[in-house]
Design a protein around this motif. Structure first.
Motif, PDB file in Angstrom:
ATOM      1  N   GLY A  61       0.841  -1.360   0.042  1.00 53.94           N
ATOM      2  CA  GLY A  61       0.171   0.013  -0.168  1.00 53.94           C
ATOM      3  C   GLY A  61       0.784   1.224   0.023  1.00 53.94           C
ATOM      4  O   GLY A  61       0.448   2.154  -0.602  1.00 53.94           O
ATOM      5  N   LEU A  62       2.112   1.273   0.681  1.00 55.14           N
ATOM      6  CA  LEU A  62       2.811   2.271   0.603  1.00 55.14           C
ATOM      7  C   LEU A  62       3.611   2.735  -0.457  1.00 55.14           C
ATOM      8  O   LEU A  62       3.893   3.648  -0.916  1.00 55.14           O
ATOM      9  CB  LEU A  62       3.800   2.279   1.801  1.00 55.14           C
ATOM     10  CG  LEU A  62       3.210   2.375   3.335  1.00 55.14           C
ATOM     11  CD1 LEU A  62       4.351   1.852   4.462  1.00 55.14           C
ATOM     12  CD2 LEU A  62       2.908   3.692   3.615  1.00 55.14           C
ATOM     13  N   PHE A  63       4.319   1.500  -1.234  1.00 59.16           N
ATOM     14  CA  PHE A  63       5.329   1.621  -2.042  1.00 59.16           C
ATOM     15  C   PHE A  63       4.837   0.670  -3.438  1.00 59.16           C
ATOM     16  O   PHE A  63       5.812   0.682  -4.350  1.00 59.16           O
ATOM     17  CB  PHE A  63       6.646   1.346  -1.672  1.00 59.16           C
ATOM     18  CG  PHE A  63       6.987   1.809  -0.357  1.00 59.16           C
ATOM     19  CD1 PHE A  63       7.251   3.047  -0.072  1.00 59.16           C
ATOM     20  CD2 PHE A  63       6.875   0.919   0.854  1.00 59.16           C
ATOM     21  CE1 PHE A  63       7.811   3.660   0.820  1.00 59.16           C
ATOM     22  CE2 PHE A  63       7.419   1.599   1.984  1.00 59.16           C
ATOM     23  CZ  PHE A  63       7.754   3.069   1.998  1.00 59.16           C
ATOM     24  N   ASP A  64       3.765   0.190  -3.358  1.00 58.39           N
ATOM     25  CA  ASP A  64       3.339  -0.884  -4.536  1.00 58.39           C
ATOM     26  C   ASP A  64       4.475  -1.887  -4.495  1.00 58.39           C
ATOM     27  O   ASP A  64       4.778  -2.301  -5.627  1.00 58.39           O
ATOM     28  CB  ASP A  64       3.171   0.106  -5.751  1.00 58.39           C
ATOM     29  CG  ASP A  64       2.460  -0.986  -7.123  1.00 58.39           C
ATOM     30  OD1 ASP A  64       1.453  -1.611  -6.417  1.00 58.39           O
ATOM     31  OD2 ASP A  64       2.804  -0.585  -8.129  1.00 58.39           O
ATOM     32  N   ASP A  65       4.975  -2.253  -3.509  1.00 53.21           N
ATOM     33  CA  ASP A  65       6.047  -3.163  -3.501  1.00 53.21           C
ATOM     34  C   ASP A  65       6.000  -4.187  -2.378  1.00 53.21           C
ATOM     35  O   ASP A  65       6.128  -3.570  -1.299  1.00 53.21           O
ATOM     36  CB  ASP A  65       7.277  -2.551  -3.796  1.00 53.21           C
ATOM     37  CG  ASP A  65       8.503  -3.698  -3.930  1.00 53.21           C
ATOM     38  OD1 ASP A  65       8.453  -4.979  -3.583  1.00 53.21           O
ATOM     39  OD2 ASP A  65       9.540  -3.151  -4.583  1.00 53.21           O
ATOM     40  N   TYR A  66       5.608  -5.429  -2.275  1.00 53.84           N
ATOM     41  CA  TYR A  66       5.519  -6.058  -1.073  1.00 53.84           C
ATOM     42  C   TYR A  66       6.776  -6.197  -0.368  1.00 53.84           C
ATOM     43  O   TYR A  66       6.770  -6.716   0.773  1.00 53.84           O
ATOM     44  CB  TYR A  66       4.915  -7.491  -1.427  1.00 53.84           C
ATOM     45  CG  TYR A  66       3.589  -7.523  -1.762  1.00 53.84           C
ATOM     46  CD1 TYR A  66       2.322  -7.407  -0.875  1.00 53.84           C
ATOM     47  CD2 TYR A  66       3.337  -7.934  -3.246  1.00 53.84           C
ATOM     48  CE1 TYR A  66       1.141  -7.307  -1.414  1.00 53.84           C
ATOM     49  CE2 TYR A  66       1.712  -7.825  -3.585  1.00 53.84           C
ATOM     50  CZ  TYR A  66       0.939  -7.741  -2.663  1.00 53.84           C
ATOM     51  OH  TYR A  66      -0.508  -8.053  -3.135  1.00 53.84           O
ATOM     52  N   GLU A  67       8.019  -6.045  -1.071  1.00 54.30           N
ATOM     53  CA  GLU A  67       9.206  -6.567  -0.484  1.00 54.30           C
ATOM     54  C   GLU A  67       9.772  -5.331   0.501  1.00 54.30           C
ATOM     55  O   GLU A  67      10.957  -5.544   0.897  1.00 54.30           O
ATOM     56  CB  GLU A  67      10.134  -6.882  -1.539  1.00 54.30           C
ATOM     57  CG  GLU A  67       9.582  -8.179  -2.412  1.00 54.30           C
ATOM     58  CD  GLU A  67       9.320  -9.453  -1.097  1.00 54.30           C
ATOM     59  OE1 GLU A  67      10.400  -9.595  -0.294  1.00 54.30           O
ATOM     60  OE2 GLU A  67       8.638 -10.095  -1.411  1.00 54.30           O
ATOM     61  N   LYS A  68       9.313  -4.080   0.206  1.00 54.42           N
ATOM     62  CA  LYS A  68      10.109  -2.779   0.824  1.00 54.42           C
ATOM     63  C   LYS A  68       9.487  -2.809   2.298  1.00 54.42           C
ATOM     64  O   LYS A  68       8.979  -1.769   2.865  1.00 54.42           O
ATOM     65  CB  LYS A  68       9.577  -1.536   0.056  1.00 54.42           C
ATOM     66  CG  LYS A  68      10.228  -1.442  -1.174  1.00 54.42           C
ATOM     67  CD  LYS A  68      10.068  -0.196  -1.979  1.00 54.42           C
ATOM     68  CE  LYS A  68      10.913   0.040  -3.083  1.00 54.42           C
ATOM     69  NZ  LYS A  68      10.932   1.461  -3.762  1.00 54.42           N
TER      70      LYS A  68
END
Length: 312
Positions: free
Chosen positions: A104-111
């Protein structure tokens, strides 16, 4: 209030939490900035719009966005909530929720960076800003709510009775209760064990064990008729060994699991709650439902279209 796989329990107050570990909440302005803002407002230099922007800039939401990653406090030894799989990767329901926040924050589950900690470090790590949020099977209690701010709950825990699916003397809770004093129930040794078991089975014999593994060994060897466990742990064990174990069908002592943030930041808390609510009832329901199925074996009903049922 449940007993966890790491041998910890959750009590009604922080003091009770630490005493019972034998088993297992800021001002938006820094003092100087607050004074500057008040002074500027008094001289007419701070418009409502700029005041709102300044307040918003202090939110953890904006700090995390500028940093480029989310820092999450969690554990690593308690399936199905947070543990390392066979490849050494951190997995579990809490981990899925943390990755959803990063998405939700970065469009990246890994961040997301995980800070591994014991249950007793959850509140200290928040109030000292070591982590942005704690996602670590944290039971909501009035005592803890004086120190942290809780999100909406994402799981309702409770204790139950795990039995052998085949070869045991009893098949379900009704049979256990009817047998009275001829039933032996085991569990992790702690001062509340007998009291908790007798809430469900008043006449049962109680056998205390030094570890959850020892209680499970006794159940497998049929030295006890049932093992009292957190219901999430029971569901996980039944997932791992299909056909070997069965839930007696009775659960009691409910308690809510939620994430926690440092107090005084409504923007950050509201954002996290928005993500969780829409995972449970909206755009990210498929992701949330898949996690429930994977870790607990629970098929969640698809939210009804139309009037939001959470307000019904």
């Amino acid at each position: 209030m449940g007993i966890h796989d790491d041998g910890t329990l959750d009590g009604a107050t922080p003091q009770k939490d630490e005493a019972a570990l034998t088993l297992e909440r800021r001002s938006l302005f820094g003092l100087g900035l607050a004074s500057a803002a008040i002074g500027a407002a008094a001289t007419g230099l701070l418009t409502p719009a700029s005041a709102q922007a300044q307040t918003a800039a202090k939110s953890k939401l904006h700090i995390v966005k500028e940093r480029g990653k989310l820092i999450v406090g969690t554990g690593s030894t308690n399936p199905p909530w947070h543990f390392q799989d066979a490849s050494g990767k951190l997995v579990g329901m809490d981990i899925d929720l943390a990755r959803l926040l990063a998405k939700g924050l970065f469009d990246d589950y890994e961040k997301v960076e995980f800070v591994l900690q014991g249950s007793d470090a959850r509140i200290p790590s928040l109030v000292t800003d070591k982590v942005d949020i704690v996602v670590q099977w944290m039971t909501v209690t009035p005592g803890r709510a004086q120190q942290v701010e809780f999100t909406v709950p994402y799981y309702r825990e409770g204790v139950g009775l795990l039995m052998l699916a085949r070869g045991g003397k009893f098949k379900n809770y009704e049979e256990l209760k009817a047998a009275g004093k001829d039933v032996t129930v085991g569990g992790m040794q702690n001062v509340f064990l007998e009291e908790w078991i007798r809430k469900a089975l008043p006449q049962a014999k109680v056998d205390a064990f030094d570890s959850p593994d020892a209680a499970m060994q006794a159940l497998n060897a049929r030295r006890i008729d049932a093992s009292m466990q957190d219901q999430s742990a029971m569901r996980w064990l039944m997932q791992q060994a299909p056909g070997r174990f069965v839930d007696s069908g009775f659960g009691w002592m409910p308690n809510s699991y939620a994430s926690a943030v440092k107090p005084g930041d409504p923007i950050w808390l509201n954002w996290v709650n928005t993500v969780y609510k829409e995972a449970m009832m909206g755009v990210d329901f498929d992701y949330f439902a898949a996690s429930y199925k994977k870790w607990f074996g629970i098929d969640l009903p698809i939210p009804k279209v139309g009037f939001p049922q959470e307000f019904a």
